[in-house]
Design a protein around this motif. Structure first.
Motif, PDB file in Angstrom:
ATOM      1  N   ASP A 103     -43.258  62.572  16.369  1.00 48.48           N
ATOM      2  CA  ASP A 103     -42.722  61.929  15.161  1.00 48.48           C
ATOM      3  C   ASP A 103     -41.829  62.896  14.394  1.00 48.48           C
ATOM      4  OD1 ASP A 103     -44.139  59.737  15.795  1.00 48.48           O
ATOM      5  OD2 ASP A 103     -45.656  59.961  14.224  1.00 48.48           O
ATOM      6  N   ASP A 105     -41.899  63.497  11.275  1.00 49.95           N
ATOM      7  CA  ASP A 105     -42.468  64.076  10.056  1.00 49.95           C
ATOM      8  C   ASP A 105     -43.205  65.399  10.267  1.00 49.95           C
ATOM      9  OD1 ASP A 105     -44.612  63.113  11.378  1.00 49.95           O
ATOM     10  OD2 ASP A 105     -45.114  61.556   9.940  1.00 49.95           O
ATOM     11  N   GLN A 107     -46.019  66.097  11.467  1.00 52.89           N
ATOM     12  CA  GLN A 107     -47.462  66.105  11.196  1.00 52.89           C
ATOM     13  C   GLN A 107     -48.208  66.671  12.403  1.00 52.89           C
ATOM     14  OE1 GLN A 107     -47.863  61.819   9.791  1.00 52.89           O
ATOM     15  NE2 GLN A 107     -49.405  62.840   8.578  1.00 52.89           N
ATOM     16  N   ARG A 205     -53.914  68.111  12.733  1.00 55.71           N
ATOM     17  CA  ARG A 205     -52.801  67.357  12.182  1.00 55.71           C
ATOM     18  C   ARG A 205     -52.651  67.692  10.705  1.00 55.71           C
ATOM     19  NH1 ARG A 205     -50.020  62.213  13.456  1.00 55.71           N
ATOM     20  NH2 ARG A 205     -50.088  60.856  11.663  1.00 55.71           N
TER      21      ARG A 205
HETATM   22 MG    MG Z   1     -46.418  60.368  10.285  1.00 57.84          MG
END
Ligand code: MG
Ligand code: UDP
Length: 316
Positions: A103, A105, A107, A205
């Protein structure tokens, strides 16, 4: 030895806040992997712009002008994370030997990519990134996720617990995955169907660094329902079982109503009503269940999934 080309596929939907950070981090990672001789210098970051309405695409263009490691695909409209990811896998497949999806972002911990590549070198075709703990998630999110996983397992859908779409796939695994021509994508359930040797790597995460989550509760729920209904016809079969159970109850009610009728405890008309109520209910459900089984078969045929996947061949 010739190094393998790695493509990191990143779907982006309105990620203008994240993109500069993501690019800087990813380019650095890519260069580090190249320097360590793990991947070929032709390796790239492949952004898939999923019909963003903000500056995402112009940032991708700008980043690709600045450095050769960045390339991009722009989708004409927003088609959702799963479809965007599939688009990325499809366009990376012809150019890369190894594809990692992640992803935008950040994370997911990018440092386990080294470990993923190591496992790939040792013969794994699929390496799943698995969240070790869900400390950053709320109690609600953690438990709904666990319940969802358990239900999927009960319904006979293979998936890896605590694994989202952070994974490494070899080119042959991706090209096999591309043969699954279904429209309702649920990659977490589809990738295990490919069936090559796979392993997991574990990581912690972290929180989203910038921008907003694109998966609010309603979208998450519909994703879960999609996951179940795209993979299992067991719910339809349950209707048939329910019908059989109701018919059996009808038999018991039949005996009970007769006894009540002859001992004079029943109001006139009650016995016939209660018997037909359970019996008709049972018949309707059995009928629905039978129709459902046929629909289930149509559903499987329509998916047109590959029947098998050859792992190795030995011909003399
Ligand atoms: Mg995310
Ligand atoms: N995303 C996408 N299309 C969408 C929604 C999300 O490509 O319609 C991308 C998004 O840019 C991000 C990834 O999918 O890279 C995961 O989304 P997000 O981080 O918002 O989900 P969460 O981690 O909160 O489940």
């Amino acid at each position: 030895m010739k190094q393998d080309i790695l493509y990191i596929v990143i779907p982006c939907f309105n990620e203008q806040d994240m993109l500069p950070i993501t690019t800087a981090t990813m380019v650095e990672k890519l260069r580090q992997l190249t320097a360590h001789g793990l991947i070929a210098p032709e390796s790239r970051i492949l952004y898939v712009d999923d019909g963003s309405t903000d500056a995402t695409w112009s940032l991708i263009e700008q980043h690709s002008r600045e450095g050769i490691e960045v390339c991009g695909v722009k989708l004409a409209a927003n088609v959702g994370h799963q479809n965007a990811l599939m688009a990325g896998l499809e366009s990376a497949c012809s150019k890369a030997d190894i594809i990692v999806s992640i992803d935008a972002d950040l994370q997911d911990d990018i440092n386990v990519i080294d470990l993923m590549i190591e496992k790939y070198e040792h013969g794994c075709d699929i390496v799943y990134g698995v969240r070790r703990e869900r400390k950053t998630d709320t109690w609600f999110k953690r438990n709904t996720a666990l319940a969802f996983y358990k239900i999927m397992q009960r319904l006979g859908v293979k998936s890896v617990y605590n694994h989202a779409d952070y994974r490494l796939m070899s080119r042959r695994a991706v090209s096999q995955l591309l043969k699954y021509r279904e429209r309702n994508l649920f990659l977490r359930g589809m990738v295990p169907l490919v069936g090559y040797r796979s392993e997991c790597v574990y990581y912690d995460r972290s929180e989203r660094k910038a921008g907003q989550s694109k998966y609010p509760l309603a979208k998450m729920m519909s994703f879960a329902v999609d996951g179940i209904t795209s993979f299992s016809i067991k719910p339809v079969r349950m209707v048939l079982s329910l019908g059989i159970i109701f018919t059996l109850i009808a038999l018991a009610m039949f005996a009970y109503a007769l006894v009540a009728y002859f001992t004079g405890r029943a109001v006139s008309g009650w016995a016939s009503l209660i018997m037909s109520l359970w019996f008709i209910g049972g018949c309707v459900l059995i009928g629905l269940g039978i129709v459902g089984i046929y629909i289930g078969k149509i559903y499987i045929e329509v998916k047109d999934r590959p029947r098998y996947n050859v792992e190795t061949e030995l011909f003399q």
